[in-house]
Design an enzyme around this catalytic site. Structure first.
Site, PDB file in Angstrom:
ATOM      1  N   HIS A  24      31.277  39.895  25.242  1.00 34.57           N
ATOM      2  CA  HIS A  24      32.626  40.294  25.651  1.00 34.57           C
ATOM      3  C   HIS A  24      33.124  41.515  24.887  1.00 34.57           C
ATOM      4  CE1 HIS A  24      36.725  39.598  27.236  1.00 34.57           C
ATOM      5  NE2 HIS A  24      37.123  39.971  26.035  1.00 34.57           N
ATOM      6  N   ASN A  74      35.083  51.401  35.846  1.00 29.16           N
ATOM      7  CA  ASN A  74      36.389  51.742  35.301  1.00 29.16           C
ATOM      8  C   ASN A  74      36.429  51.183  33.888  1.00 29.16           C
ATOM      9  OD1 ASN A  74      37.242  52.797  37.777  1.00 29.16           O
ATOM     10  ND2 ASN A  74      37.996  50.823  38.470  1.00 29.16           N
ATOM     11  N   HIS A 104      32.135  45.699  32.372  1.00 33.18           N
ATOM     12  CA  HIS A 104      31.670  45.462  33.734  1.00 33.18           C
ATOM     13  C   HIS A 104      31.978  46.666  34.612  1.00 33.18           C
ATOM     14  CE1 HIS A 104      35.952  44.683  34.343  1.00 33.18           C
ATOM     15  NE2 HIS A 104      35.748  44.741  35.643  1.00 33.18           N
ATOM     16  N   GLN A 119      31.705  47.899  39.135  1.00 30.39           N
ATOM     17  CA  GLN A 119      31.824  47.375  40.479  1.00 30.39           C
ATOM     18  C   GLN A 119      30.918  48.147  41.429  1.00 30.39           C
ATOM     19  OE1 GLN A 119      36.004  46.330  41.716  1.00 30.39           O
ATOM     20  NE2 GLN A 119      36.539  47.459  39.855  1.00 30.39           N
TER      21      GLN A 119
END
Length: 352
Positions: A116, A156, A169, A171
């Site tokens: 994370h 992003n 992450h 997309q």
């Protein structure tokens, strides 16, 4: 790379991409989820000719959850997430709150790592190569869907960009049409080809940029430069030196070199504004040729397009952002406060 496809509790697809071929992925999504219902609709603006996705269901998407409730972290004990397994290398899954769905395309989430607190820049070269392989595989798979005409892989990064989940992450959007930005490039490509008797505009641009003072980083198979007419304060375009239309066209030599080059660019971005500054917000966007015949762009084929990545930040200096105000938002005419030559110089100065 080992690929394992499974289904989440509400029927959405999830794919594990693993570095080890002997990794087993049989964890089951234990959440009591109902089937997702989306309201995605594509509307065409008759004056501008572009399209707008209307997706009211996204108002209820997850918004800045605390780290211990992050839906992109792996499932641990009773803390259930979008990823049923207790660890992963790279994961791709259908977005629970997609902008595009059904006949209107497809949206996927790409988790770069289970850590994370990491970032793409902190990945190892092996991990970054796995992400590249995942992007390539998803481009191939989505290109076969009847509702997808163009595949867009992007990241992003940072709350200033609008990111609502802090986990590293990106997309992938599968659009049911050729996007306006790509259409502009294809029209310029067609016009240049006709005017010059067949010269490729991408090749000409790359040759000109490599001879200029805006080159930031150059490898054997990739070249990164600040473009002559950069829109953003710090903007880099990364091209493979051998023109290919999409990620599928990259050869093994280019794939092997990409992690080293791209990770160095991202790490330089984090050093632009000096020590002690928060991580640099950015958008990293892959430009790929649409799938199909491109009949509306006379004289141009998919092979004329050049795959490239655009990396830019909206931060113009320490503590200040570049806002898209009247000229940019109202007329689509950008005003750049940082000369591209100075931006390139700065990005060379912060080399590791």
């Amino acid at each position: 790379m080992k690929k394992t496809s499974t289904r989440l509790a509400d029927g959405r697809e999830l794919i594990y991409y693993d570095l080890r071929d002997d990794t087993m992925r049989d964890a089951v999504d234990r959440r009591p989820l109902e089937r997702t219902h989306t309201t995605s609709e594509i509307r065409r603006d008759p004056l501008l000719g572009d399209r707008v996705a209307i997706a009211s269901h996204r108002q209820g998407r997850t918004y800045h959850p605390p780290a211990d409730q992050c839906p992109l972290c792996p499932t641990r004990g009773d803390r259930l997430s979008e990823i049923p397994d207790s660890s992963y290398d790279v994961v791709v899954f259908e977005n629970r709150f997609p902008s595009l769905a059904g006949d209107s395309g497809r949206c996927e989430v790409v988790c770069f790592t289970s850590d994370h607190d990491a970032s793409f820049a902190s990945l190892t070269e092996e991990q970054a190569r796995l992400v590249l392989d995942a992007w390539t595989d998803r481009t191939s798979e989505l290109s076969h869907l009847p509702s997808v005409q163009q595949v867009f892989c992007f990241e992003n990064r940072g709350e200033e960009i609008g990111v609502t989940l802090g986990h590293p992450h990106g997309q992938i959007y599968g659009y049911p049409f050729t996007t306006p930005r790509t259409a502009l490039m294809l029209r310029s490509l067609a016009a240049h080809k006709e005017a010059t008797g067949g010269e490729n505009l991408f090749d000409a641009v790359l040759e000109r940029e490599l001879a200029a003072e805006r080159v930031v980083l150059e490898g054997e198979h990739w070249a990164a430069f600040v473009p002559y007419a950069a829109h953003w304060p710090y903007e880099i375009h990364l091209y493979p030196k051998r023109r290919v239309p999409d990620l599928l066209g990259l050869d093994e030599a280019a794939r092997s070199e990409f992690p080293q080059v791209y990770l160095e660019l991202l790490r330089r971005f984090d050093r632009i504004f000096g020590e002690g500054e928060p991580p640099t917000p950015y958008i990293a966007a892959w430009h790929q040729a649409p799938f199909g015949t491109l009949e509306e762009f006379e004289g141009v084929t998919r092979d004329d397009f050049a795959l490239h990545l655009e990396l830019f930040t909206i931060r113009r200096t320490s503590g200040k952002l570049k806002f898209l105000a009247g000229s940019e938002s109202g007329m689509n005419v950008f005003i750049n406060d940082v000369p591209p030559e100075r931006a390139a110089e700065r990005l060379r100065e912060v080399a590791s």
